[in-house]
Design an enzyme around this catalytic site. Structure first.
Site, PDB file in Angstrom:
ATOM      1  N   ASP A 218     -16.085  36.897 -12.985  1.00 26.88           N
ATOM      2  CA  ASP A 218     -17.012  37.830 -12.340  1.00 26.88           C
ATOM      3  C   ASP A 218     -17.720  37.129 -11.186  1.00 26.88           C
ATOM      4  OD1 ASP A 218     -18.439  40.606 -12.733  1.00 26.88           O
ATOM      5  OD2 ASP A 218     -20.021  39.151 -12.313  1.00 26.88           O
TER       6      ASP A 218
ATOM      7  N   ASN B  58     -24.279  42.671  -1.457  1.00 28.26           N
ATOM      8  CA  ASN B  58     -24.035  43.973  -0.849  1.00 28.26           C
ATOM      9  C   ASN B  58     -25.306  44.549  -0.234  1.00 28.26           C
ATOM     10  OD1 ASN B  58     -21.344  44.670  -0.884  1.00 28.26           O
ATOM     11  ND2 ASN B  58     -21.395  45.570  -2.916  1.00 28.26           N
TER      12      ASN B  58
ATOM     13  N   HIS C  20     -21.797  46.914   2.574  1.00 24.06           N
ATOM     14  CA  HIS C  20     -20.588  47.048   1.764  1.00 24.06           C
ATOM     15  C   HIS C  20     -19.344  46.501   2.465  1.00 24.06           C
ATOM     16  CE1 HIS C  20     -22.363  49.248  -1.571  1.00 24.06           C
ATOM     17  NE2 HIS C  20     -23.059  49.954  -0.695  1.00 24.06           N
TER      18      HIS C  20
ATOM     19  N   ASP D  43     -16.879  43.920   0.769  1.00 27.46           N
ATOM     20  CA  ASP D  43     -15.424  44.077   0.637  1.00 27.46           C
ATOM     21  C   ASP D  43     -14.700  42.830   1.135  1.00 27.46           C
ATOM     22  OD1 ASP D  43     -15.768  46.581  -0.414  1.00 27.46           O
ATOM     23  OD2 ASP D  43     -15.249  47.662   1.426  1.00 27.46           O
TER      24      ASP D  43
ATOM     25  N   GLU E 118     -16.374  43.796  -9.073  1.00 25.88           N
ATOM     26  CA  GLU E 118     -16.314  42.390  -8.669  1.00 25.88           C
ATOM     27  C   GLU E 118     -15.710  41.513  -9.759  1.00 25.88           C
ATOM     28  OE1 GLU E 118     -20.643  43.051 -10.135  1.00 25.88           O
ATOM     29  OE2 GLU E 118     -18.976  44.202  -9.301  1.00 25.88           O
TER      30      GLU E 118
END
Length: 368
Positions: free
Chosen positions: A232, A240, A245, A249, A275
């Site tokens: 994770d 973010n 965002h 990404d 994630e």
């Protein structure tokens, strides 16, 4: 005039046979059998062409060369030469006139000429066969036959050349039709493969997705003990919120690239969702797994250490590890155990790894 309809009928028969062969190949053929099935079907098609002799004025015996053209162009010289075995045997057994001459001119020569244009990508369907190759092969065989007739038979008459041009048109048209059929089949196969890839691949990171991971993991677990790592990305929500965002990404793409570079060659990495990533590993020794997870944590942190952004939101990963005690373990249970270990890594401060059956000495904070 009816004599000119015979090659047209043979050509239609050959197109039909090619269609049947393609369907057989798509439904039944595997790579292990292709070496035998391709020359077998090609040889049978040649024999069927030999059973329908052309009228003598056309100067050709039949259209036996056309299946050999396709074998040489698509599969190369070994398969093309192997494809000549059945029609050669049939020619000799049936006591055909000038058998060896016909074998050399209408089987062996076409096999050699067409093989010169072979590309291995034609065989697996990744590349379409150019139409010009079909025209070139037919033209070279046409010129070869004119040369042989001029040197060894009775010279060249305008009537003979005219009939040969008619046959060149028949052969070229038929061969181009066969190539178009094969290309259409290859395009359909590529489209299906692309759709399957898209269905089994995460569009953002280009890693396999959970849908493709599960059958591979279940198959591996049915055979032997395996380990699962749940990985994770730490502080992803804050990242973010701070950078947007699009930056998030890109970070997921970068993280997936780092993980791909540092996992073991035989291990299988997929995006679990959000994630989170999931890793199927053949390593089961707890100490070696700890060193493995430690290296992944360290390399991830080091890869992003120079980013000014990481001062605000350190880019690290947390890992939960579980190992199947016996073969045929349940994947769902292993994912649950790895998740629990991952939560423990998060609870203890992130940037670390935890075994489901904990080894306190080895479950240490990575940035210490």
């Amino acid at each position: 005039m009816n004599e000119y309809l015979v090659p047209l009928t043979s050509a239609c028969t050959l197109v039909t046979l090619n269609y049947v062969a393609m369907k057989v190949r798509s439904k039944m053929l595997t790579d292990s059998f292709e070496q035998l099935l391709a020359p077998l079907l090609t040889g049978l098609a040649c024999i069927i062409m030999m059973l329908v002799p052309l009228p003598e004025p056309l100067g050709l015996i039949d259209l036996r060369s056309l299946p050999i053209f396709m074998a040489g162009l698509r599969y190369g010289m070994p398969i093309a030469l192997l494809s000549t075995v059945l029609p050669t045997g049939f020619s000799l057994i049936s006591h055909e006139n000038h058998a060896w001459f016909n074998i050399a001119q209408d089987l062996l020569a076409p096999a050699l000429i067409s093989s010169l244009f072979h590309n291995k990508e034609y065989r697996n369907g990744f590349l379409d066969i150019p139409i010009r190759h079909g025209l070139q092969i037919c033209t070279y065989v046409f010129l070869l036959r004119l040369l042989i007739h001029a040197l060894f038979v009775s010279g060249l008459s305008s009537h003979y050349v005219g009939d040969q041009l008619f046959m060149l048109a028949i052969m070229s048209g038929t061969f181009i039709t066969l190539i178009i059929m094969v290309n259409d089949e290859s395009q359909s196969w590529r489209l299906q493969r692309q759709m399957e890839l898209q269905a089994n691949q995460d569009s953002l990171t280009k890693l396999p997705n959970l849908r493709s991971f599960k059958p591979i993991a279940n198959h591996a677990l049915a055979k032997r003990q395996m380990s699962i790592m749940m990985i994770d990305l730490d502080n992803f929500k804050q990242y973010n919120d701070l950078f947007g965002h699009l930056a998030g990404d890109q970070l997921l793409r970068d993280i997936s690239h780092v993980l791909r570079q540092h996992i073991h060659e035989k291990d299988y990495l997929a995006r679990y969702g959000g994630e989170e990533f999931i890793l199927l590993s053949s390593e089961t020794d707890p100490t070696l797994l700890s060193l493995y997870a430690q290296r992944l944590c360290f390399m991830t942190a080091q890869s992003f250490q120079s980013n000014s952004e990481s001062v605000l939101t350190p880019i690290t990963i947390s890992i939960g590890i579980t190992t199947a005690e016996l073969p045929q373990a349940e994947l769902t249970q292993m994912i649950f155990e790895a998740d629990q270990a991952l939560y423990e890594s998060k609870r203890q401060g992130k940037n670390r790894f935890t075994h489901y059956k904990k080894l306190p000495v080895l479950d240490q904070k990575m940035n210490a």
